[in-house]
Write an enzyme that holds these catalytic residues in place. Structure first.
Site, PDB file in Angstrom:
ATOM      1  N   LYS B  79       0.859  -1.193   0.000  1.00  0.00           N
ATOM      2  CA  LYS B  79       0.000   0.000   0.000  1.00  0.00           C
ATOM      3  C   LYS B  79       0.891   1.237   0.000  1.00  0.00           C
ATOM      4  O   LYS B  79       1.916   1.288   0.704  1.00  0.00           O
ATOM      5  CB  LYS B  79      -0.886  -0.028   1.238  1.00  0.00           C
ATOM      6  N   SER B 154      -9.727   1.427   2.835  1.00  0.00           N
ATOM      7  CA  SER B 154      -8.880   2.264   2.024  1.00  0.00           C
ATOM      8  C   SER B 154      -7.804   1.495   1.256  1.00  0.00           C
ATOM      9  O   SER B 154      -7.187   2.056   0.350  1.00  0.00           O
ATOM     10  CB  SER B 154      -8.215   3.333   2.860  1.00  0.00           C
ATOM     11  N   SER B 178      -9.901  -1.008   7.005  1.00  0.00           N
ATOM     12  CA  SER B 178      -9.345  -0.798   5.670  1.00  0.00           C
ATOM     13  C   SER B 178      -8.575  -1.955   5.083  1.00  0.00           C
ATOM     14  O   SER B 178      -8.109  -1.844   3.948  1.00  0.00           O
ATOM     15  CB  SER B 178      -8.446   0.442   5.690  1.00  0.00           C
TER      16      SER B 178
END
Lengths: 472, 477, 117
Positions: B79, B154, B178
């Site tokens: 990420k 997310s 997330s």
């Protein structure tokens, strides 16, 4: 000024003498090339996390215990505000539960100043301003930021408003500095910024409630502190006596024009939005750690003054004791006593003649002891002793008796003195008649004649006493 | 696991034993990226050269008889809120566009040490604030199973990367769900460990007391192996638990005989019927495998959303204050520093980030701290205590991960509050700090995957993984 | 959801539909604290949105919290300390290369005005 009482509370920030920063392992060093002592934490890089320096806690505890504080379990908070030298836009500090609370500091003059708290926090970077007058912000084109200092460990010592004069403020700072140096927490040099003093000053009529205070910043020496406080006191008195209010504000001391000035006021006072620092965990020093630090504290200035006063019989709040302890020469004075000398005489000599001798004076204690023995044995007059002392200092020691003999000093015994006085009275009949008749001024001529006749070897005080005793 | 994707452990085994080179494994995944990445946009940065160099190094180690690590040659997607030295780390924000960190996050160092090959930095909701990856400043990521739908957020990019076969492992961060919610929407495994098990050093902070890094994988066993590689004490993170990584793989196959599985009877309503049906099936599967179901209550569960949306933005408002144009990232020129701050942050942050900064600043501000942030911290305590009480009666809890399957792009973008509801079931375990994971368990509406959430007590990962393994076995079997 | 299309400006309640939890003035103040130069449209929007959120978040007001200790730490650790030993830091050139503006080894910023020092 007489109708007004000055109330001063001092906030002192101290840089701790650790090897690394408070929350990261970059060097804690003054004077390096800009931005060479940096790491992700120091620069507030995304993803960086703080880890507390054990030695910083040790030194902070030494300070707290030396100031008679209670050391307690504590937490860290974020103080949120924007400034270019604040890399995270928040400072990690201590808010409602600091490490050290409720202590005190005794001034040389005997005043006790309360210490509200001494907490840990990190320092900011340094900004220099280009293009403005005198390197100041006002009128500058840009500012340059160096983050070497960002993250250096600080202890903020908050004194209670127990100080009433500029002189006490100076004593407070001097005493605090001596303590910080003695416990090895900091070199505490105002001129280098490792000790920074802000003064909160307010005025009131004696017996009234506390007045509105102003905070004075940018004081860079002990002398400036006194000047700034006195200036601010008078500024506030002028306002109050003219019927105006004192506005609570932060003011900058300007050394060159000798005044405090208000900074440009902001529309909104900053709201620091304190909240517990989630990247750190609570700090609760174990009892064993606290007690070890307490046990290892060296003799502090107040205790050393007491010890020296008791040994010498001098006044503990007197100048001689204060000066000799401040110079670190008290151990030396006591050593003179241990070597058989007279500590009272030694105190006087060290205070007067050893200003640049350092904590380990160049005159061996035994040698000074030899001098004081001659004095207390009545063998030297004070004047003669001073001259022998001067030679001891100049030569870094010596045999006091031999020096005295070489100079031809031999104190006159009481019989010789009596005889001398006989001759003086006989040879100075006119002066004697005046003195005997009550004119004390005639004493001078008689003593002078005695000194001349004895080639300076007579003890002036003894002669004076004998003359008085002879007066009908 | 869907057809065509090999597990990370199988790939690593092949590489360690010389059956495949790391280079070949990588090329296979790079081919998948080339084929479908333009449509999916899982990545902000694909690291072709760096990955090839890393794969070559793994192959050299194998050739020389050195241990290449437990994850040798495994392609990993990170990420884009985890610092990678010299490689852009943008948090999908204009304010960090192009910024290259001068240091690596701890998890990145540990992954590389385990032999993994980083193939790219994945897209996210800006600064990890969102539940659909539509808040990215660089455009949304699409769900590989249906490109008209969101992958969740997310960490949508990492979830999609694994689901699409771009990487065998993805790393995400979970602050309010997330990892777990996108895992559920993309049909992969997603794990949030106990707070403090995985180091946060180098993770760009969103909400410091809630953030945790965790894996996306195709299998439960893969997730266990990743956590064993990246977890464990890190002296660079003061909140890191002073213990080694949890032992998970060894007990993975121990089954659920005799375990008490909790059904939270006062769980907030709002899950779609197809999701509820899958959760019921999960209970049934666990009973069939020898567990018993017990009813428990977590009364404060329903207040989790409120507590979270006061605590997280408050911490975020402070964590994001450092983006001021002084030391790195975007700077908008201005005649003075204060104006520079205002313009830089206005231009650099997207709408959702601004909303949360504003909300968080307000919740901390003078006069409002007690009513908002202070109160939320107390609610947090209630939630943690309620969970602790529930765990006296149950070994694990089961709930939906996401209230629905993947929803269409644009469905909730004009309604932040509706978007926040996506995290209803995941948020409370961030607040309590307890572990939770999402396991793919069949399909729901429109044939889209459903994830079942397994929740466990503090440091109860081993039990959580046993239950997850049983669910996976059932779903496959 | 409430319809905020008719929301007026200013902090005072203009219509019965508007909640009083947060006003436009509050938003402007908070924007200053957060250093966000919001435009008029953003201020309108944020006032409405945050107001709606705070309305939604009022559910915790019904809880009895007087005797509840705030929870700030998910996992109870204490005394995490580091030895006072220097470790290698960052390379200044690498760091300054990423800076928006730097000169003479230092970060450069416009004049510092309007900030508390």
């Amino acid at each position: 000024m007489a109708d007004w009482e000055m109330v001063v509370g001092l906030e002192v920030h101290v840089e701790l003498a650790t090897a690394t920063k408070l929350f990261s392992a970059s060097p804690n060093r003054f004077g390096d090339e800009p931005n060479t002592n940096i790491d992700p934490v120091t620069l507030g890089l995304p993803g960086a996390l703080p880890v507390l320096n054990r030695q910083a806690v040790e030194l902070a505890m030494r300070i707290g215990l030396a100031l008679n504080c209670t050391v307690q379990p504590c937490t860290f908070h974020r103080k949120n505000y924007f400034y270019p030298d604040m890399p995270k836009a928040y400072q990690i500090s201590q808010y409602d539960v600091p490490l050290n609370v409720d202590g005190w500091l005794d001034l040389p003059d005997g005043t006790r100043v309360g210490i509200e708290r001494a907490h840990m926090e990190e320092d900011t970077g340094k900004s220099t301003h280009l293009g403005g007058a005198g390197g100041r912000i006002h009128g500058s084109d840009s500012s340059l930021i160096d983050f070497n200092r960002a993250g250096v460990p600080l202890v903020e010592i908050v004194g209670r408003p127990d100080i009433r004069t500029a002189e006490q403020a100076r004593q407070y700072v001097g005493e605090l500095r001596a303590i910080l140096v003695a416990v090895g927490a900091s070199d505490a040099k105002m001129e280098e910024g490792s000790m920074r003093v802000d003064a909160n000053v307010s005025m009131r009529r004696p017996g009234d409630e506390l007045g509105t205070r102003c905070e004075i910043k940018n004081v860079n020496s002990v002398r400036s502190l006194g000047r700034a406080i006195d200036y601010e006191a008078h500024r506030q008195i002028d306002l109050l006596e003219a019927g105006e209010r004192v506005v609570q504000q932060t003011r900058h001391w300007d050394e060159t024009d000798g005044r405090t000035h208000t900074l440009r006021s902001k529309e909104d006072a900053d709201d620091y939005r304190y909240f517990l620092e989630p990247d750190l965990v609570p700090l609760a020093p174990e009892d064993e750690w606290i007690e070890r630090v307490r046990a290892e504290l060296p003799a502090l200035p107040a205790a050393r003054r007491t010890r020296l006063a008791e040994a010498t019989g001098a006044l503990v709040t007197g100048e001689a004791i204060a000066v000799v302890v401040e110079r670190g020469q008290d151990d030396y004075v006591l050593a003179v006593g241990a070597a058989g000398g007279d500590v009272g005489r030694a105190l006087v000599h060290v205070k007067e003649a050893f200003a640049d001798q350092g904590t380990m004076p160049m005159v061996p204690p035994e040698d000074l002891a030899g001098l004081t023995s001659l004095e207390t044995g009545g063998k030297l007059t004070p004047t003669q002793a001073k001259q022998v002392l001067a030679e001891l200092v100049a030569n870094g020691g010596g045999d006091a008796a031999a020096i005295a003999a070489a100079k031809g000093f031999a104190a006159m015994d009481i019989g010789a003195l009596e005889s001398l006085v006989d001759h003086v009275i006989a040879d100075n009949a006119g002066a004697w008649a005046k003195f005997a008749g009550g004119e004390d001024k005639a004493m001078g001529a008689l003593v002078g004649a005695a000194m001349k006749a004895s080639k300076g070897q007579a003890d002036g005080a003894a002669v004076t006493a004998l003359l008085r005793a002879r007066r009908p | 696991m869907d057809e065509g994707y090999r597990s990370a452990l199988d790939l690593a085994d092949d590489v360690r034993n010389g059956r495949q080179t790391a280079a070949a494994v990588l090329e296979h995944h790079l081919a998948a990226i080339e084929l479908r990445e333009p449509e999916i946009h899982a990545f902000n940065t694909v690291l072709v050269d760096e990955a090839r160099a890393a794969a070559a190094a793994v192959d050299a180690a194998v050739a020389e008889g050195r241990d290449p690590g437990p994850l040798a040659g495994v392609p990993v997607a990170l990420k884009d809120n985890m610092c990678t030295r010299g490689i852009p780390t943008t948090c999908s924000s204009k304010i960090l566009d192009g910024w290259r960190p001068p240091y690596d996050a701890t998890v990145v160092e540990r992954l590389r040490a385990a032999g993994a090959v980083v193939v790219g930095k994945t897209n996210l909701d800006e600064f990890a604030m969102g539940s659909s990856t539509e808040n990215s400043a660089f455009g949304p990521t699409r769900n590989p199973l249906d490109v008209t739908r969101v992958p969740g957020g997310s960490s949508g990019g990492s979830a999609a990367a694994v689901a699409a076969g771009f990487a065998a492992v993805g790393l995400g961060s979970d602050t309010g769900g997330s990892i777990r919610q996108p895992a559920a929407l993309c049909g992969v495994v997603g794990v949030k460990t106990t707070y403090g098990v995985v180091s946060r050093y180098g993770l760009v902070a969103f909400a410091s007391s809630l953030d945790q890094i965790g894996p996306f994988t195709h299998t439960v066993a893969d997730a266990a192996a990743v956590i064993e590689a990246i977890g464990g004490h890190d002296p660079a993170d003061s909140t890191s638990i002073p213990q080694p990584a949890p032992v998970l793989t060894a007990t993975l196959g121990d089954g659920v005989e005799g375990l008490r599985v909790g059904r939270i009877t006062d769980l907030p309503k709002g899950a779609d019927p197809d999701v509820e049906e899958r959760v019921e099936a999960a209970f049934a599967a666990l009973v069939a495998a020898g567990a018993t179901v017990v009813d428990v209550q977590v009364p404060a569960f329903t207040y989790g959303l409120t507590a979270y949306y006061l605590i997280a933005p408050a911490e975020a408002s402070s964590n994001l204050a450092r983006y001021d144009g002084v030391r790195y990232g975007l700077r908008v020129e201005a005649p003075d520093t204060n104006t520079m701050y205002m313009r830089t942050r206005e231009a650099g942050f997207g709408d959702e980030v601004k909303r949360r900064i504003m909300l968080g600043t307000y919740a901390l501000s003078a006069g409002y701290y007690d009513a908002y942030y202070g109160k939320a911290l107390k609610v947090r305590r209630l939630i943690a205590d309620d969970f602790a009480r529930a765990y006296q009666q149950a070994d694990v809890l089961i709930s939906p991960a996401s209230p629905s399957v993947a929803f269409p792009l644009g469905d909730k973008t004009d309604n932040p509050l509706a978007m926040y509801l996506c995290d209803t079931y995941t948020i409370p375990s961030n607040l309590s700090g307890d572990p939770a994971m999402s396991v793919p368990f069949g399909r729901g509406a429109d044939g889209l995957p459903v994830g079942v959430q397994v929740l466990a007590p503090t440091l109860g990962e081993a039990t959580m993984f046993r239950v997850a393994q049983t669910l996976e076995d059932t779903a496959r079997g | 959801m409430r319809d905020y299309s008719g929301l007026g400006t200013g902090g005072a309640v203009a219509s019965g539909d508007v909640s009083e939890r947060i006003s436009r003035g509050d938003i402007e103040h908070v924007a200053k604290l957060a250093r966000l130069e919001l435009d008029a449209g953003e201020i309108e929007d944020l006032t409405a949105r945050l107001d709606a959120m705070l309305e939604h978040f009022a559910d915790i007001d019904e809880l009895q919290l007087d005797d509840v200790e705030p929870m700030t730490q998910p996992y109870p650790l204490v005394n995490v300390l580091r030895d006072d030993v220097v470790a290698p830091g960052l390379d200044r050139d690498e760091v300054l290369a990423a800076a928006p503006d730097a000169v003479d080894g230092r970060f450069r910023v416009p004049p510092i005005i309007g900030l508390d020092g």
